[in-house]
Write an enzyme that holds these catalytic residues in place. Structure first.
Site, PDB file in Angstrom:
ATOM      1  N   LYS A 337     124.513 -44.396 -46.844  1.00  0.00           N
ATOM      2  CA  LYS A 337     125.776 -45.036 -47.230  1.00  0.00           C
ATOM      3  C   LYS A 337     125.811 -45.353 -48.712  1.00  0.00           C
ATOM      4  O   LYS A 337     124.806 -45.383 -49.391  1.00  0.00           O
ATOM      5  CB  LYS A 337     126.028 -46.264 -46.360  1.00  0.00           C
ATOM      6  CG  LYS A 337     126.513 -45.811 -44.981  1.00  0.00           C
ATOM      7  CD  LYS A 337     127.072 -46.891 -44.131  1.00  0.00           C
ATOM      8  CE  LYS A 337     127.591 -46.241 -42.827  1.00  0.00           C
ATOM      9  NZ  LYS A 337     127.749 -47.202 -41.756  1.00  0.00           N
ATOM     10  N   ARG A 373     121.408 -46.190 -36.568  1.00  0.00           N
ATOM     11  CA  ARG A 373     122.175 -44.939 -36.500  1.00  0.00           C
ATOM     12  C   ARG A 373     121.863 -44.151 -37.761  1.00  0.00           C
ATOM     13  O   ARG A 373     122.182 -44.606 -38.866  1.00  0.00           O
ATOM     14  CB  ARG A 373     123.665 -45.295 -36.407  1.00  0.00           C
ATOM     15  CG  ARG A 373     124.593 -44.105 -36.256  1.00  0.00           C
ATOM     16  CD  ARG A 373     126.048 -44.601 -36.170  1.00  0.00           C
ATOM     17  NE  ARG A 373     126.967 -43.490 -36.040  1.00  0.00           N
ATOM     18  CZ  ARG A 373     127.395 -42.744 -37.049  1.00  0.00           C
ATOM     19  NH1 ARG A 373     126.995 -43.010 -38.269  1.00  0.00           N
ATOM     20  NH2 ARG A 373     128.222 -41.743 -36.835  1.00  0.00           N
TER      21      ARG A 373
HETATM   22  N1  HH2 Z   1     129.027 -45.498 -39.554  1.00  0.00           N
HETATM   23  C1  HH2 Z   1     129.733 -44.351 -39.587  1.00  0.00           C
HETATM   24  C2  HH2 Z   1     130.317 -43.848 -38.419  1.00  0.00           C
HETATM   25  N2  HH2 Z   1     130.164 -44.479 -37.237  1.00  0.00           N
HETATM   26  N3  HH2 Z   1     129.276 -46.254 -35.982  1.00  0.00           N
HETATM   27  C3  HH2 Z   1     128.576 -47.395 -35.908  1.00  0.00           C
HETATM   28  N4  HH2 Z   1     128.424 -48.023 -34.725  1.00  0.00           N
HETATM   29  N5  HH2 Z   1     127.999 -47.940 -37.019  1.00  0.00           N
HETATM   30  C4  HH2 Z   1     128.117 -47.369 -38.254  1.00  0.00           C
HETATM   31  O1  HH2 Z   1     127.596 -47.934 -39.243  1.00  0.00           O
HETATM   32  C5  HH2 Z   1     128.870 -46.154 -38.351  1.00  0.00           C
HETATM   33  C6  HH2 Z   1     129.446 -45.624 -37.175  1.00  0.00           C
HETATM   34  C7  HH2 Z   1     129.879 -43.610 -40.870  1.00  0.00           C
HETATM   35  O2  HH2 Z   1     128.885 -42.629 -40.990  1.00  0.00           O
HETATM   36  P1  HH2 Z   1     129.125 -41.060 -40.710  1.00  0.00           P
HETATM   37  O3  HH2 Z   1     129.437 -40.843 -39.283  1.00  0.00           O
HETATM   38  O4  HH2 Z   1     127.994 -40.284 -41.230  1.00  0.00           O
HETATM   39  O5  HH2 Z   1     130.356 -40.721 -41.634  1.00  0.00           O
HETATM   40  P2  HH2 Z   1     131.866 -40.338 -41.349  1.00  0.00           P
HETATM   41  O6  HH2 Z   1     132.544 -41.553 -40.809  1.00  0.00           O
HETATM   42  O7  HH2 Z   1     132.380 -39.923 -42.708  1.00  0.00           O
HETATM   43  O8  HH2 Z   1     131.880 -39.214 -40.344  1.00  0.00           O
END
Ligand code: HH2
Length: 405
Positions: A337, A373
């Site tokens: 992040k 995660r």
């Molecule tokens: N962060 C992201 C997405 N889903 N879910 C939970 N429970 N906690 C988190 O911190 C969280 C999440 C963001 O990360 P990522 O899926 O890699 O990115 P994007 O939203 O751009 O797909």
């Protein structure tokens, strides 16, 4: 809402070994945990009845420091032995102050791990180690790996590689919720995630979570074999999501967010970030339970980067163990992040692995998270196996061994 948070809690697994070391029998150790072990709680949201009750308290086992009634009404710190705080909770309840009693109980029990979660035939025992949720983004635009796993074959082989690398569960998502992102139509999300869930289900036993804010996507994903719904809106996006989860008897991860992904990073603001996150999650749990989701199948997540500044993210991670007053397993996502990039010299997402591992180790040692995660499962497992072992080290020589006589 009356909220009691453990600012400091003497941990049984720190005190007990020392009493073992000096040769006390188990019954004596248990007695001492109640009468010597201490907790310091920050209590907020007190009304005038609770404030009066605390002001008039006379119990040598408990020390109450009331807030400045003019500048910061309705708050206090309450310190005491476990037995003293339990007695205080019962007294509050007898005087009709049940919310205060419940808040004190939740805070003093914050070091007790939640009951295990059974997911897709696997039992997750909390408190023993930090579990790993591997991220599978079937999206063209996720902030760190957008477009890399958009094709079915690429997504499935990535998911299976993460399972092979030791992921305890996989989080499959078809919508980026990065800052500034817009919502994806239901059908697009379904077309992205369903074939991946089905294919992974067909060739792996690893439990599958679906990262979605939408009831329709959750329902279909659960039908296709997912066992947990990860809702980054904490039930704020789709009112029907909780009943979709309840209908399938599935588990639900509720994440805190301030605002929506489109606008959340414009000007995040809190008076008390931990209190506001815990209260948001407590209300979301109540709504989920009211819709029929089993309380013991709900996880909580502070939503790192979701409507938070760098300072808010760091403070929440430092105080993550306070989320344990919710009585639910704590999930946290720091992986790659922006706050990590910012701390480590403005690095782009693909150069944030080392910083991510630093955050995981810190969280593990602070007893902050039950599940992390992550995008890089193998590396996270290695970092966590070391950090978890340090956090739980018990071998101090012969005199520290249980039953050494
Ligand atoms: N962060 C992201 C997405 N889903 N879910 C939970 N429970 N906690 C988190 O911190 C969280 C999440 C963001 O990360 P990522 O899926 O890699 O990115 P994007 O939203 O751009 O797909």
């Amino acid at each position: 809402m009356i909220l009691a948070r453990p600012i400091r809690l003497d941990r049984d697994d720190d005190l007990e070994p020392a009493w073992e070391r000096i040769g006390l029998v188990p019954a004596a150790r248990q007695l001492l945990l109640d009468s010597v072990g201490r907790a310091h709680l920050l209590v907020t949201g007190l009304g005038s009845a609770e404030t009066r009750f605390l002001r008039n308290l006379e119990d040598s086992r408990v020390t109450v420091i009331l807030s400045d009634a003019e500048r910061r009404p309705g708050a206090a710190t309450v310190s005491g032995t476990r037995a003293g705080l339990e007695a205080l909770a019962r007294l509050a309840e007898r005087q009709g102050l049940t919310s205060l009693g419940r808040a004190l109980d939740a805070a003093t029990a914050a070091d007790v791990p939640p009951d295990p979660t059974v997911l897709g035939g696997r039992t997750f025992r909390w408190g023993e180690r930090t579990h790993v949720m591997g991220v599978v983004n079937v999206t063209p635009d996720s902030f760190s790996d957008g477009g890399r796993h958009l094709e079915l074959a690429a997504a499935v082989s990535h998911a299976l590689a993460l399972a092979e690398a030791g992921a305890d569960l996989l989080d499959i998502g078809g919508e980026s919720t990065r800052p500034g992102s817009d919502e994806v139509p239901v059908q697009v999300e379904l077309d992205r995630v369903l074939p991946v869930i089905e294919a992974v289900r067909a060739s792996s036993q690893v439990p599958i979570s679906v990262d979605t804010r939408k009831a329709e996507v959750a329902r279909e994903a659960l039908r296709a074999g997912a066992v947990l719904v990860n809702d980054v809106s904490g039930l704020g996006h789709d009112p029907a999501l909780a009943s979709a989860v309840a209908g399938a008897g599935a588990a639900l991860a509720l994440m805190h967010i301030q605002g929506t992904p489109t606008t959340m990073q414009v000007d995040p603001h809190y008076a008390d970030v931990v209190a506001e996150v815990v209260e948001f999650l407590a209300r979301a749990i109540d709504r989920a339970v009211a819709a029929g989701v089993a309380r013991e199948r709900i996880w909580v997540d502070p939503g790192i980067g979701f409507g938070k500044t760098l300072g808010h993210n760091l403070f929440l991670l430092r105080h993550l163990a306070e989320l344990r007053v919710l009585g639910a397993p704590v999930l946290v996502g720091t992986s790659r992040k922006r706050f990590i990039g910012a701390l480590a010299g403005e690095r782009p997402p693909d150069r944030r692995l080392e910083g991510t591992l630093g955050s995981l180790a810190a969280v593990a040692v602070l007893h902050g998270a039950d599940v992390v995660r992550v995008h890089d499962v193998a590396e996270a497992r290695d970092a966590l196996v070391v950090a978890d072992a340090i956090a739980r080290a018990r071998e101090g020589g012969d005199l520290w061994s249980p039953g050494s006589g």
